[in-house]
Motif scaffolding. Structure first.
Motif, PDB file in Angstrom:
ATOM      1  N   VAL A  33       0.828  -1.200   0.000  1.00  0.00           N
ATOM      2  CA  VAL A  33       0.000   0.000   0.000  1.00  0.00           C
ATOM      3  C   VAL A  33       0.864   1.251   0.000  1.00  0.00           C
ATOM      4  O   VAL A  33       0.560   2.229  -0.699  1.00  0.00           O
ATOM      5  CB  VAL A  33      -0.948  -0.004   1.233  1.00  0.00           C
ATOM      6  N   TYR A  34       1.957   1.271   0.740  1.00  0.00           N
ATOM      7  CA  TYR A  34       2.805   2.455   0.828  1.00  0.00           C
ATOM      8  C   TYR A  34       3.490   2.751  -0.514  1.00  0.00           C
ATOM      9  O   TYR A  34       3.627   3.894  -0.921  1.00  0.00           O
ATOM     10  CB  TYR A  34       3.849   2.279   1.946  1.00  0.00           C
ATOM     11  N   PHE A  35       3.930   1.696  -1.188  1.00  0.00           N
ATOM     12  CA  PHE A  35       4.543   1.878  -2.503  1.00  0.00           C
ATOM     13  C   PHE A  35       3.511   2.400  -3.508  1.00  0.00           C
ATOM     14  O   PHE A  35       3.822   3.266  -4.327  1.00  0.00           O
ATOM     15  CB  PHE A  35       5.133   0.547  -2.992  1.00  0.00           C
ATOM     16  N   ARG A  36       2.279   1.898  -3.436  1.00  0.00           N
ATOM     17  CA  ARG A  36       1.213   2.360  -4.321  1.00  0.00           C
ATOM     18  C   ARG A  36       0.922   3.840  -4.090  1.00  0.00           C
ATOM     19  O   ARG A  36       0.751   4.608  -5.039  1.00  0.00           O
ATOM     20  CB  ARG A  36      -0.052   1.535  -4.105  1.00  0.00           C
ATOM     21  N   VAL A  71       3.849   5.851  -5.668  1.00  0.00           N
ATOM     22  CA  VAL A  71       3.790   5.879  -7.137  1.00  0.00           C
ATOM     23  C   VAL A  71       2.675   6.812  -7.601  1.00  0.00           C
ATOM     24  O   VAL A  71       2.866   7.617  -8.521  1.00  0.00           O
ATOM     25  CB  VAL A  71       3.604   4.455  -7.701  1.00  0.00           C
ATOM     26  N   ASN A  72       1.521   6.741  -6.947  1.00  0.00           N
ATOM     27  CA  ASN A  72       0.413   7.614  -7.335  1.00  0.00           C
ATOM     28  C   ASN A  72       0.745   9.077  -7.084  1.00  0.00           C
ATOM     29  O   ASN A  72       0.376   9.942  -7.869  1.00  0.00           O
ATOM     30  CB  ASN A  72      -0.862   7.223  -6.592  1.00  0.00           C
ATOM     31  N   GLU A 112      -0.215  12.409 -10.058  1.00  0.00           N
ATOM     32  CA  GLU A 112      -0.489  13.820  -9.784  1.00  0.00           C
ATOM     33  C   GLU A 112       0.133  14.736 -10.836  1.00  0.00           C
ATOM     34  O   GLU A 112      -0.368  15.811 -11.103  1.00  0.00           O
ATOM     35  CB  GLU A 112       0.016  14.205  -8.391  1.00  0.00           C
ATOM     36  N   HIS A 113       1.242  14.323 -11.428  1.00  0.00           N
ATOM     37  CA  HIS A 113       1.943  15.158 -12.404  1.00  0.00           C
ATOM     38  C   HIS A 113       1.789  14.614 -13.828  1.00  0.00           C
ATOM     39  O   HIS A 113       2.634  14.846 -14.687  1.00  0.00           O
ATOM     40  CB  HIS A 113       3.424  15.253 -12.043  1.00  0.00           C
TER      41      HIS A 113
END
Length: 134
Positions: free
Chosen positions: A23-26, A29-30, A35-36
């Motif tokens: 979950v933390y890696f996801r 990455v998001n 976002e950009h």
């Protein structure tokens, strides 16, 4: 190269697996990529546009250089090409137009009955052969 391809495939599988189960890696990455996304899209579009412009300019430069080289060679071979073309027989068939018959032609005028007359048309001659001026 085969070993490199295997290592890249392994790391790609590892990243996809980590994104699915961590979950933390996801979240990371998001936050970095999603976002950009607009910024990356603009940069990618600008890069493709600049690469296309550079390719077009290079092709245009090569075309001009080839044209200059061809123009310097053309006068040398023009005479021999003209002699060779003059010796080739013409492949165009002669145009023959059948003469028109005196077929009945119906003519009407307002307020009159239709009258039938025989009209004669003169045959049209074929196109005149023109010589190219040099």
């Amino acid at each position: 190269m085969i070993i490199e391809a295997i290592v890249i495939a392994f790391f790609s599988f590892w990243l996809a697996n980590e994104y699915s189960y961590n979950v933390y890696f996801r979240i990371y990455v998001n936050s970095v990529f999603v976002e950009h996304f607009t910024t990356y899209t603009i940069a990618l579009g600008l890069g493709i546009g600049l690469a296309g412009t550079a390719a077009a300019a290079t092709l245009y430069k090569n075309l001009r250089e080839a044209k200059v080289k061809l123009e310097s060679v053309a006068p040398k071979i023009r005479g021999s090409v003209e002699k060779m073309l003059a010796s080739i027989p013409s492949m165009e068939p002669q145009a023959t137009i059948p003469p028109f018959s005196n077929a009945p032609v119906a003519t009407t005028q307002p307020g009159e009955e239709a009258t039938t007359t025989r009209g004669s048309l003169s045959p049209i001659s074929g196109p005149q052969a023109t010589e190219e001026k040099k």
